[in-house]
Design an enzyme around this catalytic site. Structure first.
Site, PDB file in Angstrom:
ATOM      1  N   LYS A  42       0.816  -1.197   0.000  1.00  0.00           N
ATOM      2  CA  LYS A  42       0.000   0.000   0.000  1.00  0.00           C
ATOM      3  C   LYS A  42       0.855   1.254   0.000  1.00  0.00           C
ATOM      4  O   LYS A  42       0.353   2.354  -0.204  1.00  0.00           O
ATOM      5  CB  LYS A  42      -0.878   0.014   1.266  1.00  0.00           C
ATOM      6  CG  LYS A  42      -1.760  -1.198   1.413  1.00  0.00           C
ATOM      7  CD  LYS A  42      -2.300  -1.236   2.869  1.00  0.00           C
ATOM      8  CE  LYS A  42      -2.846  -2.619   3.152  1.00  0.00           C
ATOM      9  NZ  LYS A  42      -2.887  -2.885   4.591  1.00  0.00           N
ATOM     10  N   GLY A  43       2.140   1.092   0.263  1.00  0.00           N
ATOM     11  CA  GLY A  43       3.012   2.241   0.488  1.00  0.00           C
ATOM     12  C   GLY A  43       3.106   3.229  -0.658  1.00  0.00           C
ATOM     13  O   GLY A  43       3.370   4.412  -0.449  1.00  0.00           O
ATOM     14  N   GLU A  98       7.547   2.750  -6.064  1.00  0.00           N
ATOM     15  CA  GLU A  98       7.776   2.329  -4.673  1.00  0.00           C
ATOM     16  C   GLU A  98       7.882   3.528  -3.753  1.00  0.00           C
ATOM     17  O   GLU A  98       8.368   4.586  -4.159  1.00  0.00           O
ATOM     18  CB  GLU A  98       9.096   1.547  -4.578  1.00  0.00           C
ATOM     19  CG  GLU A  98       8.952   0.064  -4.732  1.00  0.00           C
ATOM     20  CD  GLU A  98       8.320  -0.606  -3.516  1.00  0.00           C
ATOM     21  OE1 GLU A  98       7.485   0.015  -2.833  1.00  0.00           O
ATOM     22  OE2 GLU A  98       8.659  -1.762  -3.276  1.00  0.00           O
ATOM     23  N   ASP A 102      14.513  -0.984   0.538  1.00  0.00           N
ATOM     24  CA  ASP A 102      15.301  -1.248   1.746  1.00  0.00           C
ATOM     25  C   ASP A 102      16.227  -2.443   1.473  1.00  0.00           C
ATOM     26  O   ASP A 102      17.307  -2.285   0.906  1.00  0.00           O
ATOM     27  CB  ASP A 102      14.323  -1.490   2.901  1.00  0.00           C
ATOM     28  CG  ASP A 102      14.996  -1.634   4.252  1.00  0.00           C
ATOM     29  OD1 ASP A 102      16.232  -1.569   4.324  1.00  0.00           O
ATOM     30  OD2 ASP A 102      14.293  -1.820   5.265  1.00  0.00           O
ATOM     31  N   LYS A 130      17.074   3.425   0.763  1.00  0.00           N
ATOM     32  CA  LYS A 130      17.860   3.209   1.982  1.00  0.00           C
ATOM     33  C   LYS A 130      18.972   2.201   1.638  1.00  0.00           C
ATOM     34  O   LYS A 130      18.864   1.005   1.945  1.00  0.00           O
ATOM     35  CB  LYS A 130      16.946   2.648   3.068  1.00  0.00           C
ATOM     36  CG  LYS A 130      17.516   2.709   4.468  1.00  0.00           C
ATOM     37  CD  LYS A 130      16.720   1.844   5.436  1.00  0.00           C
ATOM     38  CE  LYS A 130      15.489   2.504   5.978  1.00  0.00           C
ATOM     39  NZ  LYS A 130      14.787   1.651   6.981  1.00  0.00           N
ATOM     40  N   PHE A 151      14.139   4.057  11.006  1.00  0.00           N
ATOM     41  CA  PHE A 151      12.798   3.603  10.689  1.00  0.00           C
ATOM     42  C   PHE A 151      11.913   4.802  10.397  1.00  0.00           C
ATOM     43  O   PHE A 151      11.603   5.593  11.283  1.00  0.00           O
ATOM     44  CB  PHE A 151      12.209   2.755  11.810  1.00  0.00           C
ATOM     45  CG  PHE A 151      10.976   2.037  11.361  1.00  0.00           C
ATOM     46  CD1 PHE A 151      11.066   0.953  10.491  1.00  0.00           C
ATOM     47  CD2 PHE A 151       9.721   2.473  11.734  1.00  0.00           C
ATOM     48  CE1 PHE A 151       9.934   0.313  10.025  1.00  0.00           C
ATOM     49  CE2 PHE A 151       8.574   1.838  11.274  1.00  0.00           C
ATOM     50  CZ  PHE A 151       8.686   0.759  10.415  1.00  0.00           C
ATOM     51  N   VAL A 152      11.530   4.937   9.128  1.00  0.00           N
ATOM     52  CA  VAL A 152      10.783   6.121   8.710  1.00  0.00           C
ATOM     53  C   VAL A 152       9.324   5.777   8.398  1.00  0.00           C
ATOM     54  O   VAL A 152       9.018   4.664   7.980  1.00  0.00           O
ATOM     55  CB  VAL A 152      11.438   6.807   7.481  1.00  0.00           C
ATOM     56  CG1 VAL A 152      12.790   7.385   7.853  1.00  0.00           C
ATOM     57  CG2 VAL A 152      11.562   5.862   6.302  1.00  0.00           C
ATOM     58  N   ASP A 158       4.380   2.898   6.656  1.00  0.00           N
ATOM     59  CA  ASP A 158       3.653   2.645   7.896  1.00  0.00           C
ATOM     60  C   ASP A 158       4.531   2.071   8.991  1.00  0.00           C
ATOM     61  O   ASP A 158       5.622   1.558   8.744  1.00  0.00           O
ATOM     62  CB  ASP A 158       2.526   1.636   7.630  1.00  0.00           C
ATOM     63  CG  ASP A 158       3.062   0.206   7.447  1.00  0.00           C
ATOM     64  OD1 ASP A 158       3.952   0.015   6.578  1.00  0.00           O
ATOM     65  OD2 ASP A 158       2.627  -0.704   8.167  1.00  0.00           O
ATOM     66  N   ARG A 164       0.656   6.084   7.609  1.00  0.00           N
ATOM     67  CA  ARG A 164       0.779   6.220   6.147  1.00  0.00           C
ATOM     68  C   ARG A 164       0.266   7.570   5.672  1.00  0.00           C
ATOM     69  O   ARG A 164       0.689   8.076   4.642  1.00  0.00           O
ATOM     70  CB  ARG A 164      -0.043   5.137   5.426  1.00  0.00           C
ATOM     71  CG  ARG A 164       0.430   3.715   5.645  1.00  0.00           C
ATOM     72  CD  ARG A 164      -0.314   2.798   4.681  1.00  0.00           C
ATOM     73  NE  ARG A 164      -0.220   1.395   5.035  1.00  0.00           N
ATOM     74  CZ  ARG A 164       0.778   0.581   4.696  1.00  0.00           C
ATOM     75  NH1 ARG A 164       1.793   1.044   3.999  1.00  0.00           N
ATOM     76  NH2 ARG A 164       0.768  -0.688   5.042  1.00  0.00           N
TER      77      ARG A 164
HETATM   78  C1  PRP Z   1       7.492  -2.035   2.058  1.00  0.00           C
HETATM   79  C2  PRP Z   1       7.732  -0.957   1.001  1.00  0.00           C
HETATM   80  C3  PRP Z   1       8.389  -1.711  -0.107  1.00  0.00           C
HETATM   81  C4  PRP Z   1       9.175  -2.780   0.629  1.00  0.00           C
HETATM   82  C5  PRP Z   1      10.602  -2.382   0.676  1.00  0.00           C
HETATM   83  O1  PRP Z   1       6.328  -2.703   1.725  1.00  0.00           O
HETATM   84  O2  PRP Z   1       6.521  -0.384   0.580  1.00  0.00           O
HETATM   85  O3  PRP Z   1       7.459  -2.326  -0.964  1.00  0.00           O
HETATM   86  O4  PRP Z   1       8.626  -2.870   1.945  1.00  0.00           O
HETATM   87  O5  PRP Z   1      11.322  -3.291   1.432  1.00  0.00           O
HETATM   88  P1  PRP Z   1      12.443  -4.273   0.874  1.00  0.00           P
HETATM   89  O6  PRP Z   1      13.321  -3.505  -0.069  1.00  0.00           O
HETATM   90  O7  PRP Z   1      13.165  -4.644   2.150  1.00  0.00           O
HETATM   91  O8  PRP Z   1      11.771  -5.448   0.239  1.00  0.00           O
HETATM   92  P2  PRP Z   1       5.526  -3.670   2.711  1.00  0.00           P
HETATM   93  O9  PRP Z   1       5.782  -5.078   2.329  1.00  0.00           O
HETATM   94  O10 PRP Z   1       5.804  -3.285   4.141  1.00  0.00           O
HETATM   95  O11 PRP Z   1       4.030  -3.346   2.334  1.00  0.00           O
HETATM   96  P3  PRP Z   1       3.244  -1.958   2.372  1.00  0.00           P
HETATM   97  O12 PRP Z   1       3.657  -1.174   1.133  1.00  0.00           O
HETATM   98  O13 PRP Z   1       1.814  -2.366   2.348  1.00  0.00           O
HETATM   99  O14 PRP Z   1       3.631  -1.230   3.639  1.00  0.00           O
END
Ligand code: PRP
Length: 179
Positions: A42-43, A98, A102, A130, A151-152, A158, A164
């Site tokens: 959802k990010g 995205e 991370d 990051k 942690f942002v 979120d 969010r």
């Molecule tokens: C978060 C973010 C990216 C991913 C990055 O999504 O939105 O999609 O993690 O992390 P990575 O590089 O370590 O894989 P998440 O799976 O938390 O879902 P969300 O977007 O619903 O918060």
């Protein structure tokens, strides 16, 4: 919510300016390509909204839901596809949108899948990168801001599904997730 934020890293204005700049760059690079902007839920929701309104070329918008965090502050390394695409990506130019890159696990999995399905090209635009968090090699082509290993939250990001909707990006106070 502001009380839970230790430091604001990027203001609403900085983020919106950056989104507009990235959109203009994508507009040039994808002029005749009719790309698909693929938001990872959802990010990516605020970012894809800001990007699309500044891209004055034909684009389509699609979403996938891919999960890697499972409610904590660190990635599990397990990437699950919760909602897949329902259109073909064959011979299409895909721009994955995205909020943050991370470890790189999420994008590695999604890019491999899209290429396997015959996408003509796959690139990534991320508002935040990051690089210190990286476990697998992954270099997004279009990056808004590079951030330290903190942690942002906000602008789509979120903690435990909250924050969010903050219109800025900030570092969450440790006591919030140490509780
Ligand atoms: C978060 C973010 C990216 C991913 C990055 O999504 O939105 O999609 O993690 O992390 P990575 O590089 O370590 O894989 P998440 O799976 O938390 O879902 P969300 O977007 O619903 O918060």
């Amino acid at each position: 919510m502001r009380n839970d934020i230790k430091e604001i890293l990027f203001t609403t204005e900085q983020i919106e300016d950056k989104a507009a700049q990235l959109a203009k760059q994508l507009e040039v690079d994808y002029q005749d390509k009719k790309p698909i902007l693929l938001g990872l839920l959802k990010g990516s929701i605020p970012f894809i909204g800001d990007l699309m309104k500044h891209m004055n070329i034909p684009i389509q918008i699609e979403f996938m839901d891919v999960s890697s965090y499972h409610g904590g502050t660190t990635s599990s390394g397990q990437v699950k596809i919760l909602k897949d695409l329902d259109i073909s990506v064959e011979n299409r130019h895909i721009i994955i949108v995205e909020d943050i890159v991370d470890t790189g696990f999420t994008l590695t999995k999604v890019i491999a899948l899209l290429k396997h399905r015959g996408a003509a090209s796959v690139e990534v635009v991320t508002m935040l990168d990051k690089p210190e968090g990286r476990i697998v090699e992954m270099e997004p082509k279009y990056i808004g801001f590079t951030i330290p290993k903190a942690f942002v939250v906000g602008y789509g990001l979120d903690y435990d599904e909250y924050y969010r909707n903050l219109p800025y990006v900030g570092i969450l106070k440790e006591e919030v997730y140490m509780k």
